[in-house]
Design a protein around this motif. Structure first.
Motif, mmCIF file in Angstrom:
data_model
loop_
_atom_site.group_PDB
_atom_site.id
_atom_site.type_symbol
_atom_site.label_atom_id
_atom_site.label_comp_id
_atom_site.label_asym_id
_atom_site.label_seq_id
_atom_site.Cartn_x
_atom_site.Cartn_y
_atom_site.Cartn_z
ATOM 1 N N ARG A 23 34.593 52.155 40.247
ATOM 2 C CA ARG A 23 33.433 51.519 40.309
ATOM 3 C C ARG A 23 32.815 51.454 38.814
ATOM 4 N N ARG A 24 33.657 51.853 37.891
ATOM 5 C CA ARG A 24 32.996 52.021 36.862
ATOM 6 C C ARG A 24 33.604 50.881 35.686
ATOM 7 N N ILE A 25 34.656 50.290 36.188
ATOM 8 C CA ILE A 25 35.300 49.218 35.439
ATOM 9 C C ILE A 25 34.548 47.836 35.486
ATOM 10 N N ASP A 26 34.268 47.505 34.140
ATOM 11 C CA ASP A 26 33.514 46.051 34.017
ATOM 12 C C ASP A 26 34.487 44.890 33.679
ATOM 13 N N CYS A 27 34.224 43.833 34.065
ATOM 14 C CA CYS A 27 35.124 42.698 33.671
ATOM 15 C C CYS A 27 36.373 42.896 34.199
ATOM 16 N N LEU A 28 36.516 43.112 35.403
ATOM 17 C CA LEU A 28 37.803 43.285 36.063
ATOM 18 C C LEU A 28 38.634 41.823 36.292
ATOM 19 N N ASP A 29 37.649 40.695 36.342
ATOM 20 C CA ASP A 29 38.445 39.620 36.339
ATOM 21 C C ASP A 29 39.187 39.020 35.037
ATOM 22 N N GLU A 30 38.682 39.675 33.911
ATOM 23 C CA GLU A 30 39.546 39.351 32.625
ATOM 24 C C GLU A 30 40.863 40.205 32.580
ATOM 25 N N ALA A 31 40.661 41.566 32.951
ATOM 26 C CA ALA A 31 41.913 42.389 33.126
ATOM 27 C C ALA A 31 43.095 41.797 33.973
ATOM 28 N N LEU A 32 42.485 41.155 35.151
ATOM 29 C CA LEU A 32 43.490 40.760 35.993
ATOM 30 C C LEU A 32 43.911 39.349 35.870
ATOM 31 N N THR A 46 34.522 48.359 44.227
ATOM 32 C CA THR A 46 34.503 48.014 42.858
ATOM 33 C C THR A 46 33.208 47.108 42.514
ATOM 34 N N CYS A 47 33.181 46.767 41.521
ATOM 35 C CA CYS A 47 32.025 45.868 41.146
ATOM 36 C C CYS A 47 32.408 44.338 40.646
ATOM 37 N N ILE A 48 33.726 44.081 41.225
ATOM 38 C CA ILE A 48 34.113 42.888 40.374
ATOM 39 C C ILE A 48 33.080 41.504 40.677
ATOM 40 N N MET A 49 33.174 40.718 40.042
ATOM 41 C CA MET A 49 31.992 39.613 40.056
ATOM 42 C C MET A 49 32.752 38.328 40.481
ATOM 43 N N ASP A 75 27.924 36.998 47.643
ATOM 44 C CA ASP A 75 28.297 35.551 48.431
ATOM 45 C C ASP A 75 29.208 34.680 47.527
ATOM 46 N N ASN A 76 28.613 34.799 46.363
ATOM 47 C CA ASN A 76 29.370 33.906 45.271
ATOM 48 C C ASN A 76 30.984 34.252 45.449
ATOM 49 N N LEU A 77 31.198 35.359 45.373
ATOM 50 C CA LEU A 77 32.675 35.966 45.408
ATOM 51 C C LEU A 77 33.509 35.721 46.825
ATOM 52 N N ILE A 78 32.831 35.589 47.950
ATOM 53 C CA ILE A 78 33.335 35.245 49.259
ATOM 54 C C ILE A 78 33.432 33.786 49.300
ATOM 55 N N ASN A 79 32.537 32.973 48.905
ATOM 56 C CA ASN A 79 32.621 31.419 48.709
ATOM 57 C C ASN A 79 33.996 31.367 47.809
ATOM 58 N N TYR A 80 34.285 31.816 46.989
ATOM 59 C CA TYR A 80 35.359 31.515 46.042
ATOM 60 C C TYR A 80 36.540 31.761 46.896
ATOM 61 N N ILE A 81 36.778 33.170 47.246
ATOM 62 C CA ILE A 81 37.837 33.472 48.242
ATOM 63 C C ILE A 81 38.120 32.602 49.324
ATOM 64 N N CYS A 82 37.018 32.177 50.117
ATOM 65 C CA CYS A 82 37.500 31.239 51.342
ATOM 66 C C CYS A 82 37.776 29.859 50.750
ATOM 67 N N SER A 83 37.498 29.447 49.574
ATOM 68 C CA SER A 83 37.645 28.094 48.918
ATOM 69 C C SER A 83 39.343 27.774 48.139
ATOM 70 N N ASN A 84 39.567 29.189 47.665
ATOM 71 C CA ASN A 84 40.585 29.085 46.973
ATOM 72 C C ASN A 84 41.969 29.973 47.219
ATOM 73 N N LEU A 85 41.856 30.945 48.004
ATOM 74 C CA LEU A 85 42.907 31.840 48.134
ATOM 75 C C LEU A 85 43.490 31.388 49.641
ATOM 76 N N SER A 86 44.134 30.412 49.787
ATOM 77 C CA SER A 86 44.580 29.761 50.997
ATOM 78 C C SER A 86 45.912 30.441 51.424
#
Length: 547
Positions: A23-32, A46-49, A75-86
């Motif tokens: 839960r303490r890792i910031d900027c997970l999207d950059e690391a992945l 976790t707190c991934i944005m 909500d933004n995260l879920i919108n992205y998941i539903c629109s992009n991870l087919s």
């Protein structure tokens, strides 16, 4: 860990990654960002944005219990998941505070498992019914979803599982899909669609050792393939069960397992909408050990329980008159209701009852009854035999729009009564003078008594009264004119929505025990309280709220 090394993104071949609880890792999207071959990603807690754009091969994604750092993040995260991870096949969004799932969820055409458990405020789009790929949907703890979606016949929706017949009308129902599922909560509805006893046997309900909350429901007046009793005989719950709700059962009696001895952990039992049920034989062979916390009987007008009532600390009886009155024939010379039941049942709530109080023979089995709530227009005429069984009452709630006066037996044997609530008594214009003789009263609530115009002077005799609530009594115009009717023992006074009360009585400063004064939606009374001279009379009150 507070961060991942910058070299982490070079793991180009990584397929499976579990970062749950980091839960303490910031900027997970950059690391992945460089992990383009990921197929299984666990980000629970976790707190991934955001998710990096190149993880499009994901088949499993878990963002359960997301730690929201800013409003709208999940909500933004879920919108992205539903629109992009087919390519997603399994998506876990459980234990999150999002308000809804977007329509774009239907873009996930390979999704077979969707976990939304414990998303308390969630609403889901009706289009989710059209997702042919979806085979498992978990809605446990989604209190905002009253009725589950109508998924395909080969799909499992939990806890709401709708039994559907085979697509061709002849093959077995979809009940067999539950064969290898062991949920904590399960609501089985439309059981009339079960085609055979073998279907019920194959799911081995008794073997589901995690199951704690079970609902079995037949649709009212629907046709059936299997007799209700035969089907219920083969749906024996496990001993782990804590709550059982049976609805729409249409036979005259229950199978043998409902004697309750086979369910040692059962705490709540609800019997609802059983117009034909006449006989329920309970067993007490297990002695005093097994006592239900609550038994609810709704809309079972023909039901007779024998030889003795099921042991439960609280009974709720709604539109089931025989349960209240049909006990004489069940009691034989070998039984002793009082000694058998001791003081097990302490609470009884009755609603929509047509049986007069003097015929409530059920009360003979409740010698320790401390709480009684009557919500309906009932003939409250008592009899010596019945009134003696109310001598232990501490709380009495009467909720009857036709009630004009309090029953006289209240003044005959209610020496332990500490709380009296009169709710929606819209025809009661006054309270009797003998109210002051209920000297054990500590709480008196008068709620929505539309025509109540005065309090008896004898209320001053209630020398133990500590709490007085008067809500929604517009015709009540004073609490004493020359003399304050309020007893000096009073500690808490609430007056809400009583436009007729324009001032507090003289002598308020003498109520030295009064700690709380709460006045709401009484415009004239509020103005009176705001006058400086009157404020001085109330200065001794430590907690005062006037709106």
């Amino acid at each position: 860990m507070s961060e991942l090394p910058s070299s982490f993104r070079s793991l180009k071949s990584l397929v499976h990654l579990d970062l749950s609880g980091c839960r303490r890792i910031d900027c997970l999207d950059e690391a992945l960002a460089g992990l383009s071959n990921l197929q299984h990603l666990n980000l629970q807690g976790t707190c991934i944005m955001l998710l990096p754009e190149n993880v499009t091969k994901l088949r499993y994604l878990n963002v359960s219990g997301h730690i929201t750092m800013a409003e709208g993040t999940i909500d933004n995260l879920i919108n992205y998941i539903c629109s992009n991870l087919s390519n997603l096949e399994h998506l876990d969004l459980s234990r999150n505070l999002m308000g809804s799932i977007p329509e774009s969820i239907c873009n996930l055409r390979k999704l077979h498992t969707l976990n939304l458990a414990n998303c308390s405020f969630l609403k889901i789009p009706s289009s989710i019914d059209t997702m042919d790929s979806l085979k498992f949907l978990d809605l446990n703890g989604c209190w905002g979803i009253i009725k589950g979606p109508q998924l395909g016949s080969s799909a499992i929706s939990l806890p709401h599982f709708v039994v559907k017949p085979g697509d061709d009308g002849h093959s077995s129902s979809n009940l067999v899909l539950l064969q290898h599922i062991d949920p904590v909560k399960l609501n089985l509805t439309e059981l009339e669609n079960v085609k055979s006893v073998e279907e019920a046997q194959c799911i081995n309900l008794m073997g589901k050792k995690k199951l704690e909350d079970l609902t079995l429901e037949w649709t009212r007046d629907a046709g059936r393939f299997v007799d209700h009793k035969i089907l219920l005989e083969n749906l024996v719950p496990p001993s782990t069960l804590k709550k059982l709700d049976i609805r729409g059962y249409r036979c005259v009696s229950f199978p043998a397992w409902l004697v309750l001895d086979q369910l040692p952990n059962l705490e709540h039992l609800i019997l609802r909408d059983m117009a034909n049920l006449e006989d329920w034989t309970t067993s007490h062979s297990s002695g005093e050990q097994h006592v239900l916390a609550q038994l609810k009987i709704h809309d079972c007008p023909m039901l007779r329980i024998k030889p003795l009532p099921a042991k439960a600390r609280e009974w709720v009886v709604l539109n089931s008159d025989n349960v209240l009155s049909s006990w004489e024939e069940c009691i034989g010379p070998h039984t002793n209701a009082t000694s058998s039941f001791s003081h097990v049942t302490t609470m009884l709530s009755v609603e929509n009852c047509n049986v007069p109080l003097h015929q409530w023979s059920l009360l003979e089995h409740f010698p320790g009854l401390a709480y009684l709530h009557i919500k309906s227009s009932v003939d409250l005429t008592g009899s010596p035999e019945v009134i003696q069984h109310l001598s232990s009452l501490k709380t009495l709630k009467l909720q009857d729009k036709y009630l004009e006066e309090l029953p006289k037996w209240l003044n005959e044997n209610m020496w332990q009564l500490t709380r009296l609530e009169l709710i929606d008594c819209k025809n009661m214009a006054s309270l009797p003078h003998w109210l002051g003789e209920l000297t054990s009263l500590k709480e008196l609530f008068l709620l929505n008594c539309d025509v109540l115009c005065s309090l008896p002077e004898s209320i001053q005799q209630l020398t133990r009264l500590e709490n007085l609530k008067i809500w929604g009594c517009p015709e009540l115009n004073h609490l004493g004119e020359r003399v304050c009717l309020l007893p000096s023992s009073l500690e808490h006074l609430q007056i809400w929505n009583c436009n007729g009360i324009k001032c507090l009585p003289e002598g308020m400063e003498q109520l030295t025990n009064l700690q709380t004064l709460d006045i709401y939606d009484c415009p004239d009374l509020k103005k009176w309280c705001e006058i400086e001279e009157n404020m001085m009379k109330l200065a001794h009150i430590t907690d005062m709220e006037i709106e």
